[in-house]
Design an enzyme around this catalytic site. Sequence first.
Site, PDB file in Angstrom:
ATOM      1  N   GLU A 305     -11.714  -1.720   4.057  1.00  0.00           N
ATOM      2  CA  GLU A 305     -11.470  -2.434   5.310  1.00  0.00           C
ATOM      3  C   GLU A 305     -12.582  -1.754   6.808  1.00  0.00           C
ATOM      4  OE1 GLU A 305      -7.607  -0.883   5.581  1.00  0.00           O
ATOM      5  OE2 GLU A 305      -6.690  -2.299   3.925  1.00  0.00           O
ATOM      6  N   ASP A 384      -1.245  -1.988  -3.039  1.00  0.00           N
ATOM      7  CA  ASP A 384      -1.187  -1.531  -2.043  1.00  0.00           C
ATOM      8  C   ASP A 384       0.001  -1.179  -2.244  1.00  0.00           C
ATOM      9  OD1 ASP A 384      -1.896  -0.232   0.982  1.00  0.00           O
ATOM     10  OD2 ASP A 384      -2.228  -1.644   1.608  1.00  0.00           O
ATOM     11  N   GLU A 412       5.489   2.929   4.706  1.00  0.00           N
ATOM     12  CA  GLU A 412       5.130   2.138   5.337  1.00  0.00           C
ATOM     13  C   GLU A 412       5.434   0.571   4.677  1.00  0.00           C
ATOM     14  OE1 GLU A 412       0.660   1.644   4.812  1.00  0.00           O
ATOM     15  OE2 GLU A 412       1.006  -0.770   5.617  1.00  0.00           O
TER      16      GLU A 412
HETATM   17  C1  GCV Z   1      -5.430   3.965   6.834  1.00  0.00           C
HETATM   18  C2  GCV Z   1      -3.078  -0.085   3.875  1.00  0.00           C
HETATM   19  C3  GCV Z   1      -2.454   0.071   5.461  1.00  0.00           C
HETATM   20  C4  GCV Z   1      -3.532   0.564   6.633  1.00  0.00           C
HETATM   21  C5  GCV Z   1      -4.327   1.539   5.839  1.00  0.00           C
HETATM   22  C6  GCV Z   1      -4.788   1.549   4.109  1.00  0.00           C
HETATM   23  C7  GCV Z   1      -5.419   2.659   3.535  1.00  0.00           C
HETATM   24  O1  GCV Z   1      -3.612  -0.912   4.148  1.00  0.00           O
HETATM   25  O2  GCV Z   1      -1.761  -0.695   5.470  1.00  0.00           O
HETATM   26  O3  GCV Z   1      -3.412   1.283   6.820  1.00  0.00           O
HETATM   27  O4  GCV Z   1      -4.800   1.981   6.606  1.00  0.00           O
HETATM   28  O5  GCV Z   1      -3.988   0.761   3.860  1.00  0.00           O
HETATM   29  O6  GCV Z   1      -5.184   3.027   2.216  1.00  0.00           O
HETATM   30  O7  GCV Z   1      -6.184   3.349   3.788  1.00  0.00           O
END
Ligand code: GCV
Length: 700
Positions: A305, A384, A412
């Site tokens: 990411e 995720d 989340e």
């Molecule tokens: C810290 C998901 C979350 C992101 C997070 C990512 C990760 O994609 O939405 O906010 O980033 O996981 O675990 O690195």
Amino acid sequence: MFVEEPMEGEGPRVHPAWLPPEAFRSLGARRILLHGEGLLIDTVLDEVSRACARYGGLVWHSPSWNVDVDLVLALRGADELPNPAVEAARAAGEAALAELGDDGTLGDEGFVLARAGDVTVVLSDAPAGLLYGLFHVVRLCAAAFDPTRPAERHRPALRRRMLNHWDNVAAHPVMGQVERGYAGGSIFWQDGRSRGDLARVREYGRLLASCGVNAISVNNVNVAHTEALLLTERLGDVAEIADALRPYGIRVHLSVSFAAPVILGGLPTADPLDEKVRLWWAATTRRVYDRIPDFGGYLVKADSEGQPGPFTYGRDHADGANLLAEALAPHGGVVHWRAFVYNHHQDWRDRSTDRARAAYDHFAPLDGRFRTNVVVQVKFGPVDFQTREPVSPVLAAMPATRLAVELQVTQEYTGQQRHVCHLGPWWSEVLRFAPWGPGGRTIADVITGEAAAGGGLVAVANVGDDLFWTGHPLAQANLYTFGRLAWDPRRDPTEILDEWITLTFPPSATADAELVRRTLHEIMDDSWRTYERYTAPLGVGFMVNPGDHYGPGVDGYEYTRWGTYHFADRDGVGVDRSRASGTGFTGQYPPYWAQVYESPESCPDELLLFFHHVPYGHVLHSGSTVIQHIYDTHFAGVEEVTAMRRRWQRLNGMIDPSVYQRVAERLDEQVRCATEWRDQINTYFFRKSGVPDERGRDIY
Ligand code: GCV
């Protein structure tokens, strides 16, 4: 009495969570002798002294007086005391330990609890063991002093029980102060600097120690420039946190940027095989240990990411992780290297790329290449942190690597601490999963182990500067349960919840303790499954609003680059991940599950749409069709939430009014949001399929 009056000079500035003074009533009324020296022994002394000052007990620390006691807390190696009763208790503890068999050792954190006549004795080899033993006595309340209580030995199954904070030092323009945080600001950082509220940090450490957590990382895995500086010029801020947490046996870790040699060190490269880069990490790490001698190590999100990583230099994740591991090794530190690596620029038209495959494809071939102080940290599922996913196949694919499972305590995807969603049963299901087939080794076995074996359990934290720590007061139970499961992953989550209820709502401070207990169990025990019922069906995942991930957004991610699709059309829904006709993801599992998941006939209902694209008329093992299942579960989910809200109202006037009020407000929101989910999901699938609800309920 609802709210405990603080004693002079004592909190609570915030809600005491599961450690209200009242939970110490039984302990605090005893005569306690503590024997041993050390920083953590001072913490134990402080705890028992405060409890006894409040409830009339007495405390002696390593005395020579001949006193009568109810409880002895002693280090095994401490000197003999001229007190026959105390020495008899210690001898009884030793005898019990010998009788419990095994090798009779307690390790760095274990303890034994036994009875000797009228005395309860807790022995440990090391100070941390006494601290954990003390909190065990608190949990047991009067039962710790039951003359018939058999001896018991406790040692944590997992060596490292860790929370990752996704806290930013400087508030991120989109993610704010805490990425995926639902409980206000960070307890560590504010507007680009340390908050300096070490009293709160200490309070946090106390809560964590009492449930068994022994490590935290203090900044987000997405490391921006301000956060990168924690490794060097802002190291002092980290050292202060470490100082505040040390008395509770908690070690501090840091998320670092793989590009640190470039952005902090001014080097032209961060290539892991470059000699200057290696030297930079070695020197920088040495300085960290000069300042924080018990520093835990680094946590890294690399090539994920948008975070920098070894791919830039044509190197792989083993090269990257080993670079940092080499720098940490002389000091006893570890690197947690995350396996959350996938293509986040996928073309939704491309049906061959499967995000679920990515972690395995990247990491399984590297098995055996990681240094022994590397822990590869694997999200529990292949995508995720969804409400339902299969267990990640990476966990069965790297026998020569130390693996940790990563859970998400911050909610989340499970209601963002506005919904009650007790996650213990879900985590327990993951930890009990046997990837090589029923009866075989479990995920708990993979991550378990002393010394260099398993990598432990990690979770993303859910606290903030909120009055109740976690926004939703009942979300405190998720934090508590995480710690307890990390201590013993085989424990029953409902039993853990019961412990949490007893501590948080002490029976002695409640008018009708049984009603409180029963109501909380009724609301919380099955709340994860309730949440599952009214959100994305049958393991298909997501269907959330893009960005903030709250509330229904069925097609929110369907035509985006993130690789999280459901492929619903007029005929059916789900992702074909079979080997026969799909992405081949099922082939990443050992043979037993590879076969079970391969066919819609044998695939468990709850994961059907994760693994298969099926027609709406497909009949589940439950006997229902997929479409009718969607309708039924969504109506049921909302009914269950409405019942939760009704049940909660019974507690009005029976518990702390501020807790009552906060939960009541959140339950209103949960009913609203669950209704929105139900109506959007049902309407969406009715419109796609044209199949009416058998029971003729309202679909729009
Ligand atoms: C810290 C998901 C979350 C992101 C997070 C990512 C990760 O994609 O939405 O906010 O980033 O996981 O675990 O690195």
